[in-house]
Design a protein around this motif. Sequence first.
Motif, PDB file in Angstrom:
ATOM      1  N   SER A 194    -108.799  62.003   0.059  1.00 31.62           N
ATOM      2  CA  SER A 194    -108.396  61.808   1.652  1.00 31.62           C
ATOM      3  C   SER A 194    -108.183  60.122   2.262  1.00 31.62           C
ATOM      4  O   SER A 194    -107.899  59.964   3.179  1.00 31.62           O
ATOM      5  CB  SER A 194    -109.629  61.816   1.902  1.00 31.62           C
ATOM      6  OG  SER A 194    -110.960  61.012   1.495  1.00 31.62           O
ATOM      7  N   ARG A 225    -116.300  70.860   6.300  1.00 31.90           N
ATOM      8  CA  ARG A 225    -116.710  69.895   6.919  1.00 31.90           C
ATOM      9  C   ARG A 225    -116.485  68.649   6.372  1.00 31.90           C
ATOM     10  O   ARG A 225    -116.491  67.575   7.024  1.00 31.90           O
ATOM     11  CB  ARG A 225    -118.174  70.273   6.948  1.00 31.90           C
ATOM     12  CG  ARG A 225    -118.678  69.240   8.575  1.00 31.90           C
ATOM     13  CD  ARG A 225    -118.171  69.644   9.623  1.00 31.90           C
ATOM     14  NE  ARG A 225    -118.243  68.551  10.327  1.00 31.90           N
ATOM     15  CZ  ARG A 225    -117.577  67.873  10.450  1.00 31.90           C
ATOM     16  NH1 ARG A 225    -116.938  67.299   9.434  1.00 31.90           N
ATOM     17  NH2 ARG A 225    -118.523  66.606  11.970  1.00 31.90           N
ATOM     18  N   LEU A 233    -112.990  66.547   6.465  1.00 34.57           N
ATOM     19  CA  LEU A 233    -112.799  66.394   7.684  1.00 34.57           C
ATOM     20  C   LEU A 233    -113.770  64.937   7.719  1.00 34.57           C
ATOM     21  O   LEU A 233    -112.997  64.088   9.046  1.00 34.57           O
ATOM     22  CB  LEU A 233    -113.948  67.673   9.263  1.00 34.57           C
ATOM     23  CG  LEU A 233    -113.261  68.731  10.068  1.00 34.57           C
ATOM     24  CD1 LEU A 233    -113.912  69.093  11.067  1.00 34.57           C
ATOM     25  CD2 LEU A 233    -111.258  68.356  10.339  1.00 34.57           C
ATOM     26  N   HIS A 234    -115.025  64.862   7.969  1.00 32.98           N
ATOM     27  CA  HIS A 234    -115.601  64.075   7.931  1.00 32.98           C
ATOM     28  C   HIS A 234    -114.820  62.751   7.247  1.00 32.98           C
ATOM     29  O   HIS A 234    -115.024  61.493   8.029  1.00 32.98           O
ATOM     30  CB  HIS A 234    -116.663  63.533   7.022  1.00 32.98           C
ATOM     31  CG  HIS A 234    -117.869  62.434   6.433  1.00 32.98           C
ATOM     32  ND1 HIS A 234    -118.335  61.816   8.008  1.00 32.98           N
ATOM     33  CD2 HIS A 234    -117.801  61.453   6.084  1.00 32.98           C
ATOM     34  CE1 HIS A 234    -118.903  60.778   7.173  1.00 32.98           C
ATOM     35  NE2 HIS A 234    -118.904  60.701   6.124  1.00 32.98           N
ATOM     36  N   GLU A 255    -106.487  66.070   8.534  1.00 35.98           N
ATOM     37  CA  GLU A 255    -106.506  67.471   9.116  1.00 35.98           C
ATOM     38  C   GLU A 255    -107.057  68.880   8.363  1.00 35.98           C
ATOM     39  O   GLU A 255    -106.437  68.825   7.167  1.00 35.98           O
ATOM     40  CB  GLU A 255    -104.963  67.568   9.240  1.00 35.98           C
ATOM     41  CG  GLU A 255    -105.110  66.708  10.309  1.00 35.98           C
ATOM     42  CD  GLU A 255    -103.677  66.417  10.383  1.00 35.98           C
ATOM     43  OE1 GLU A 255    -102.731  67.542  10.879  1.00 35.98           O
ATOM     44  OE2 GLU A 255    -103.228  65.124  10.626  1.00 35.98           O
ATOM     45  N   VAL A 256    -108.113  69.902   8.324  1.00 36.99           N
ATOM     46  CA  VAL A 256    -108.602  70.904   7.745  1.00 36.99           C
ATOM     47  C   VAL A 256    -108.121  71.715   7.745  1.00 36.99           C
ATOM     48  O   VAL A 256    -108.627  72.638   9.364  1.00 36.99           O
ATOM     49  CB  VAL A 256    -110.008  70.528   7.265  1.00 36.99           C
ATOM     50  CG1 VAL A 256    -110.598  71.627   6.069  1.00 36.99           C
ATOM     51  CG2 VAL A 256    -109.754  68.867   6.981  1.00 36.99           C
ATOM     52  N   GLY A 268    -112.867  70.762  15.589  1.00 37.56           N
ATOM     53  CA  GLY A 268    -111.762  70.270  14.429  1.00 37.56           C
ATOM     54  C   GLY A 268    -111.498  70.745  13.222  1.00 37.56           C
ATOM     55  O   GLY A 268    -110.074  70.321  13.112  1.00 37.56           O
ATOM     56  N   MET A 269    -111.961  71.375  12.724  1.00 34.65           N
ATOM     57  CA  MET A 269    -111.581  72.590  12.233  1.00 34.65           C
ATOM     58  C   MET A 269    -110.900  73.687  12.597  1.00 34.65           C
ATOM     59  O   MET A 269    -111.000  74.432  13.633  1.00 34.65           O
ATOM     60  CB  MET A 269    -112.742  73.114  11.347  1.00 34.65           C
ATOM     61  CG  MET A 269    -112.650  73.233   9.949  1.00 34.65           C
ATOM     62  SD  MET A 269    -114.386  74.073   9.138  1.00 34.65           S
ATOM     63  CE  MET A 269    -115.670  72.687   9.176  1.00 34.65           C
ATOM     64  N   ASN A 323    -120.445  61.696  12.547  1.00 31.65           N
ATOM     65  CA  ASN A 323    -119.217  63.435  12.965  1.00 31.65           C
ATOM     66  C   ASN A 323    -118.582  63.095  14.846  1.00 31.65           C
ATOM     67  O   ASN A 323    -118.875  63.151  15.163  1.00 31.65           O
ATOM     68  CB  ASN A 323    -119.944  64.251  13.218  1.00 31.65           C
ATOM     69  CG  ASN A 323    -119.306  66.218  13.822  1.00 31.65           C
ATOM     70  OD1 ASN A 323    -118.154  66.012  13.500  1.00 31.65           O
ATOM     71  ND2 ASN A 323    -119.964  67.428  13.869  1.00 31.65           N
ATOM     72  N   GLU A 334    -116.245  64.216  16.095  1.00 33.27           N
ATOM     73  CA  GLU A 334    -116.061  65.738  17.518  1.00 33.27           C
ATOM     74  C   GLU A 334    -117.134  66.033  17.976  1.00 33.27           C
ATOM     75  O   GLU A 334    -117.123  65.964  19.199  1.00 33.27           O
ATOM     76  CB  GLU A 334    -115.019  66.162  16.727  1.00 33.27           C
ATOM     77  CG  GLU A 334    -114.023  66.677  16.153  1.00 33.27           C
ATOM     78  CD  GLU A 334    -113.065  66.202  16.761  1.00 33.27           C
ATOM     79  OE1 GLU A 334    -113.471  66.111  17.691  1.00 33.27           O
ATOM     80  OE2 GLU A 334    -112.692  65.141  16.185  1.00 33.27           O
TER      81      GLU A 334
END
Length: 809
Positions: free
Chosen positions: A144, A164, A167-168, A172-173, A203-204, A518, A520
């Motif tokens: 990442s 998850r 994303l953290h 971009e997942v 955001g997933m 998080n 989002e």
Amino acid sequence: MSAIRKKLILVGNGMAGVRAIEHLLKLAPEAYEITIFGSEPHPNYNRIMLSSVLAGGASMDEIIINDLEWYRSFNITLYTGHTVTSIDTVERKVYTDKGIEARYDELILATGSNPFMLPLPGAEKEGVIAFRDIKDTRIMQETSQKYKKALVIGGGLLGLEAARGLLHLGMEVSVVHIHDYIMERQLDEAASVMLRKELEEQGMKFLLKKQSEAILGKKRVKGLLFTDGEVAETDLIVMAVGIKPNIELARKSSIKINRGIIVNDYLETNIPGIYAVGECAEHRGIAYGLVAPLYEQGAVLAKRLAGVPTEGYTGSITSTKLKVSGVDVFSAGQFTEQPGSRALRYQDEIDGVYKKLVIQDDKLIGAVLFGDTNDGAQLFSMIKKSENIKGKEKELLLGISGDALASPKGNRLEGMADDEIICGCNGVSKGAIAEAIQSGGCTSVGQIKACTKASASCGGCKPLVEGLLQLYAGDHVVTVKEGICGCTTLGRDEIVAEIKRMELKTVKEVINVLDWSNEEGCAKCRPSLNYYLGMLWPEEYVDEKESRYTNERYHANIQKDGTYSVVPRIYGGVTSPAELIKIAEVAAKFEVPLVKFTGGQRLDLLGVKKEDLPKMWEELDMASGHAYGKTLRTVKTCVGSTYCRFGTQDALGMGIRLEKAFERLNTPGKVKLAVSGCPRNCAEATIKDFGVVAIDGGWELHIGGNGGVHVRATDLLCVVKTDDEVLEWASAFLQYYRENAGWNERTAQWVERVGLDSIKQALELKEERLALQERIQKTLSLTTDPWKQIVNEPELRKNFEELSQPETV
Ligand SMILES: Cc1cc2nc3c(=O)[nH]c(=O)nc-3n(C[C@H](O)[C@H](O)[C@H](O)COP(=O)(O)OP(=O)(O)OC[C@H]3O[C@@H](n4cnc5c(N)ncnc54)[C@H](O)[C@@H]3O)c2cc1C
Ligand SMILES: NC(=O)c1ccc[n+]([C@@H]2O[C@H](COP(=O)([O-])OP(=O)(O)OC[C@H]3O[C@@H](n4cnc5c(N)ncnc54)[C@H](O)[C@@H]3O)[C@@H](O)[C@H]2O)c1
Ligand code: SF4
Ligand code: FES
């Protein structure tokens, strides 16, 4: 002279094997000379918590279960980074890849599972990994830092927790899933769709019904080709498509295997002196993939090795909880209907809650919970005990109150045996927690976590731990203030204070400035922040539609079949022949399948297509009844003195006046009012949020009632003489509630929480009441009717006409 100890070897330094050793050391500390071999270069750690490490909720150090000092203190010889490559079952010896040879009297195989890697062309490329151990976690963390895009193949528990975490880490997942809905092994479609939507909001992205064909790229992965010819670009692929028991060693040693190493109820293999435990073992045809059953196996094996009588291991019913912050998902037992079973469902579109119970022969056999998993542990206990739930089905579906766990009436926890497991993830029994409270002096969940590890992993057992605290610590319980959701440690009051102090004006700003874990937000914090910002800055704040639930976005209640219901406002429940004719004509024109009177004295037109909503609103030309949001719903009235011979006051007039005054008001929870024209109280005002009951020469004002699942009668706030005073007190009460309650907290819960006296005190002074009234009027003066706004603004109207796909959440 001490007796010669037998030699015990454990192959696999993981969760199940070491747990069996821990039990054994308690039962027979002197019986064995213990040697442990583990392929991984670490002491025993909590694999479950790798998801939390990836998502920033724990550090690598925090997940170590037994440090090196623990092994030393029990004289255990530990070989980390050693893989046992063969077993001589005749000479009773094991051999490792680093040339060590060791003799055993008893041998435990606890080799766990290997992740299943799809045999795709290109699977050997750099950047294609599984998610199983510390090494994989570190690779994801490092990747990442250098790369942007990640694909996770597999939308099961592991895949979603990996996604998850990524994303953290700022990637971009996208999750690639083979079926049309995710977590199909744990959830039904309704819960799965709600889960997907929430994860999308975080955001997933999802690529559903996708079959992977090949991994593209030269040395390093560049993309994933699907069988339909499409390609998804990526810098990292994490495969999370299931696991297979690690049985290689057993296979080479003539130990009987099938999918796993076959064991009997005492975890014995077919070779005397050799046992298997954990994910590598297959018991009565099942190889488990969750820790709770593996810990149960470990306890039985320890007894066997210690020579303590045991009835043996007879198999486990399992439950799972997804460990993703801000998303509550729970599944247990047989969660799909089979012939002979029936399902009860509850779905609350506004609060995003879904519950399903599967019942057979009056016993609960399975459950799925989304959005509110507080009752998960309790339902799971009932499933395991095969309790008869006849007559209690509705109560169970609608929610077991937390207090009922400990109350003398509920008596559930009290009646549990001491050895019953409360925390499956960490194998902690009721007795161990009771002891931590009674002898260890623990008075909070945090202390119990530190002392016993209960609630340290998935958190699913927390309500039971809290219940035990209430039971054994009573008044001494220290309630630790918690964040409004998993994204923050800040509570409601702190957030509101910070928004005011720092003059934060958007949801995004709050999330960034107040350091949400998080970025989002989640389904709990986004709508609450949207409410607090609107309440604090009525003039500047622009309502964020994306932070509201579907019903509030479309200003209509979504129904089971994806259609909507339309409820126009009928002030005080009073209508006219002309209005009824208009409603009837619109209903006929749009072929409304069902027209129904609601409990709040209005007409509900059900079964309306989303694209028809603006046209219907236009033709009705009536105000929105707001039957879908956290706002003023209805003002129920009786006919009062206008027609009723008992009536002392004009209940109709007062009801209409109140409804006109407060319609469109955003409130923390929905608000219902009622006005009765005399103490006979035909409008049932004493189970409303604000109830007005006429008495001789005045009005009684009641607050905090509720007629829903948990019925609560109102408390008397005060008695007033004039109609204007009713308006003044109603305004002051509603604004005080708006400014002080937590989002989603109904007046009934709020009054119970803060106490009637504190509310009376706050509203006691006329000048305070007038200040509150002024603030509520300011807010109300800025509201507009949402139906009219949509009807008149082509841009807004387009949303309905374009989006003709039915929505399910
Ligand atoms: C990211 C993640 C999250 C999870 N979350 C949950 C959860 O929330 N709830 C839940 O119930 N379960 C969860 N699980 C599953 C849970 O972690 C496993 O069920 C559990 O760890 C299995 O324990 P085990 O001892 O059988 O196997 P493991 O913990 O895998 O231990 C086996 C050990 O044996 C070693 N080994 C294998 N072969 C040899 C050999 N020949 N010689 C020496 N050593 C060997 C392996 O290297 C490994 O260290 C999760 C798993 C992962 C990966
Ligand atoms: N919170 C928890 O309890 C938790 C968390 C992580 C892992 N685990 C455990 O770890 C183990 C591994 O988890 P898992 O999620 O990999 O296993 P799983 O078998 O539960 O799920 C794998 C998922 O991958 C999907 N899949 C299979 N082949 C696919 C393909 N070719 N393309 C796309 N999708 C495909 C399946 O439909 C399934 O939903 C399980 O035993 C699980 O219970 C539990
Ligand atoms: S509450 Fe009193 S006034 Fe109203 S309808 Fe009933 S009896 Fe009549
Ligand atoms: S059941 Fe998972 S932490 Fe207790």
